[in-house]
Write a protein that holds these residues in place. Structure first.
Motif, PDB file in Angstrom:
ATOM      1  N   MET A  50      43.893  51.145  34.833  1.00  0.00           N
ATOM      2  CA  MET A  50      43.401  51.147  33.597  1.00  0.00           C
ATOM      3  C   MET A  50      43.264  52.660  33.143  1.00  0.00           C
ATOM      4  SD  MET A  50      39.202  50.016  33.074  1.00  0.00           S
ATOM      5  CE  MET A  50      39.454  48.516  33.767  1.00  0.00           C
ATOM      6  N   THR A 100      33.836  44.185  33.654  1.00  0.00           N
ATOM      7  CA  THR A 100      34.579  42.783  33.175  1.00  0.00           C
ATOM      8  C   THR A 100      35.869  43.230  33.141  1.00  0.00           C
ATOM      9  OG1 THR A 100      34.493  41.298  31.914  1.00  0.00           O
ATOM     10  CG2 THR A 100      33.864  43.377  30.958  1.00  0.00           C
ATOM     11  N   TRP A 101      36.777  42.062  33.788  1.00  0.00           N
ATOM     12  CA  TRP A 101      38.066  42.389  33.367  1.00  0.00           C
ATOM     13  C   TRP A 101      38.560  41.440  32.408  1.00  0.00           C
ATOM     14  CZ3 TRP A 101      37.436  46.391  35.533  1.00  0.00           C
ATOM     15  CH2 TRP A 101      37.736  46.799  36.920  1.00  0.00           C
ATOM     16  N   GLU A 102      37.497  40.924  31.402  1.00  0.00           N
ATOM     17  CA  GLU A 102      38.008  39.954  30.710  1.00  0.00           C
ATOM     18  C   GLU A 102      38.756  40.541  29.487  1.00  0.00           C
ATOM     19  OE1 GLU A 102      34.450  38.397  28.408  1.00  0.00           O
ATOM     20  OE2 GLU A 102      33.503  39.999  29.586  1.00  0.00           O
ATOM     21  N   GLN A 137      41.287  42.624  30.042  1.00  0.00           N
ATOM     22  CA  GLN A 137      42.485  43.562  30.712  1.00  0.00           C
ATOM     23  C   GLN A 137      43.534  42.492  30.944  1.00  0.00           C
ATOM     24  OE1 GLN A 137      42.383  46.837  31.589  1.00  0.00           O
ATOM     25  NE2 GLN A 137      40.469  46.690  30.407  1.00  0.00           N
ATOM     26  N   VAL A 157      44.872  43.742  36.139  1.00  0.00           N
ATOM     27  CA  VAL A 157      43.858  43.047  37.013  1.00  0.00           C
ATOM     28  C   VAL A 157      44.418  43.062  38.344  1.00  0.00           C
ATOM     29  CG1 VAL A 157      42.534  40.925  37.687  1.00  0.00           C
ATOM     30  CG2 VAL A 157      42.581  41.807  35.063  1.00  0.00           C
ATOM     31  N   LEU A 163      44.326  46.582  39.622  1.00  0.00           N
ATOM     32  CA  LEU A 163      42.559  46.964  39.951  1.00  0.00           C
ATOM     33  C   LEU A 163      42.293  46.298  41.189  1.00  0.00           C
ATOM     34  CD1 LEU A 163      41.585  46.512  36.187  1.00  0.00           C
ATOM     35  CD2 LEU A 163      41.476  48.842  37.334  1.00  0.00           C
ATOM     36  N   ASN A 164      42.688  44.950  41.457  1.00  0.00           N
ATOM     37  CA  ASN A 164      42.280  44.501  42.726  1.00  0.00           C
ATOM     38  C   ASN A 164      42.813  45.030  43.688  1.00  0.00           C
ATOM     39  OD1 ASN A 164      40.579  42.625  41.454  1.00  0.00           O
ATOM     40  ND2 ASN A 164      42.256  41.057  41.008  1.00  0.00           N
ATOM     41  N   PRO A 224      33.849  42.096  39.633  1.00  0.00           N
ATOM     42  CA  PRO A 224      33.511  42.224  38.103  1.00  0.00           C
ATOM     43  C   PRO A 224      33.521  40.770  37.576  1.00  0.00           C
ATOM     44  CG  PRO A 224      35.864  42.284  38.711  1.00  0.00           C
ATOM     45  CD  PRO A 224      35.071  42.500  39.902  1.00  0.00           C
ATOM     46  N   ASP A 251      32.595  38.091  34.019  1.00  0.00           N
ATOM     47  CA  ASP A 251      32.637  38.039  32.595  1.00  0.00           C
ATOM     48  C   ASP A 251      31.302  38.178  31.840  1.00  0.00           C
ATOM     49  OD1 ASP A 251      31.834  35.426  32.283  1.00  0.00           O
ATOM     50  OD2 ASP A 251      33.908  34.709  32.335  1.00  0.00           O
ATOM     51  N   SER A 263      35.923  48.301  29.609  1.00  0.00           N
ATOM     52  CA  SER A 263      35.650  47.186  30.308  1.00  0.00           C
ATOM     53  C   SER A 263      34.197  46.966  31.028  1.00  0.00           C
ATOM     54  CB  SER A 263      37.028  46.883  31.297  1.00  0.00           C
ATOM     55  OG  SER A 263      38.102  46.806  30.578  1.00  0.00           O
TER      56      SER A 263
END
Ligand SMILES: C[S@@+](CC[C@H](N)C(=O)[O-])C[C@H]1O[C@@H](n2cnc3c(N)ncnc32)[C@H](O)[C@@H]1O
Length: 268
Positions: free
Chosen positions: A44, A194-196, A198, A203, A206-207, A217, A219, A259
């Motif tokens: 990110m 939030t990853w909404e 991305q 994601v 990121l995980n 994270p 939403d 995010s």
């Protein structure tokens, strides 16, 4: 620095407070924090902007509660390493008699407590070394009770901390326990990653970069659900970059680049 705090500091694994300090351009971080911070930044690229915008939200929301709603006492849980615009600086600029209790569970933040405790002479500031996952230990702490008056409205700040509480640790129950202890007319200001916005690839990366498997994270809907029963203040749950940001002159970044959602709500 107390010896027990020093013993509790593990510099070999990334810690949220130090990694956030790295993204904000601070110096209180170690190689493991920087390596992990860089891994997140690879997935990110705007993570530093997200940290800066989150911090700006903290300043705007705390000032908003102090100036427009007359809140004079704040409980700031998940304080972080001191950075420009600490809560007591923001709210004591509005009213030097304001009282602030800071809470964090990271020993590195504890070592900076003295910097956090520089209250204006007319007000007061306390620091608790405690864990949000045990909200009763916060609420029952004698120093908290000596600093804040629970018969008067309190501004509860949960800024970029709830996403470190996993679902099995009952974030909704934690928030409820805290809010139940506050009088009607109290407020909460909160932000939440939030990853909404991305991509699935980002994601997945990121995980992988999640340092200890505890990052959660949520939403906007799941974030808002943690505050069921409260009155949402305008503009509701929005990107931190959009929350009353017309008060700032900088151009607003795209929400995909930030995010993190934010909200302010009132306990009826
Ligand atoms: C990303 S920083 C946010 C700092 C500050 N609130 C801000 O937004 O600028 C998150 C902070 O929450 C703290 N934190 C994480 N889990 C916590 C917990 N269970 N109890 C108390 N503090 C916690 C971390 O140590 C870190 O200082």
């Amino acid at each position: 620095m107390s010896e027990s705090a020093v013993n509790r500091i593990d510099t070999t694994v990334a810690h949220p407070a130090r990694r956030y300090n790295y993204w904000l351009g601070g110096k209180d971080n170690f190689a493991a924090d920087r390596a992990n911070g860089d891994a997140v930044e690879k997935a990110m690229p705007t993570i530093r902007l997200m940290a800066i915008e989150n911090r700006r939200f903290l300043g705007r929301a705390a000032r908003f509660l102090a100036e427009r709603h007359g809140v004079r006492q704040f409980l700031d849980i998940g304080t972080g390493i001191p950075a420009p615009g600490n809560t007591h600086e923001v709210v004591q600029a509005v009213d030097p008699t304001a009282k602030i209790v800071y809470v964090d569970n990271d020993p590195i933040v504890l070592t900076h407590a003295r910097a956090l405790l520089t209250s204006a002479p007319a007000g007061s500031v306390a620091y608790l070394d405690a864990d949000l996952r045990d909200p009763r230990s916060i609420l029952e702490n004698p120093e908290l009770r000596a600093t804040l008056d629970f018969t008067q409205p309190v501004g509860l700040l949960l800024i970029a901390v709830l996403h470190f509480i996993r679902e099995d640790e009952d974030p909704a129950g934690i928030v409820r326990t805290l809010l139940d202890a506050l009088p009607a007319g109290s407020y909460v200001a909160a932000t939440h990653a939030t990853w909404e916005y991305q991509s699935a690839e980002a994601v997945a990366e990121l995980n992988k970069a999640n340092p200890d498997g505890r990052f959660a994270p949520r939403d906007g809907n799941d974030f808002a659900a943690l505050f069921d029963g409260l009155e949402l203040i305008d503009p509701g749950v929005v990107s931190v970059a959009r929350w009353r940001s017309d008060e700032e002159s900088q151009p607003r970044p795209a929400i995909e680049d930030v995010s993190c959602n934010g909200l302010v709500a009132r306990k009826p």
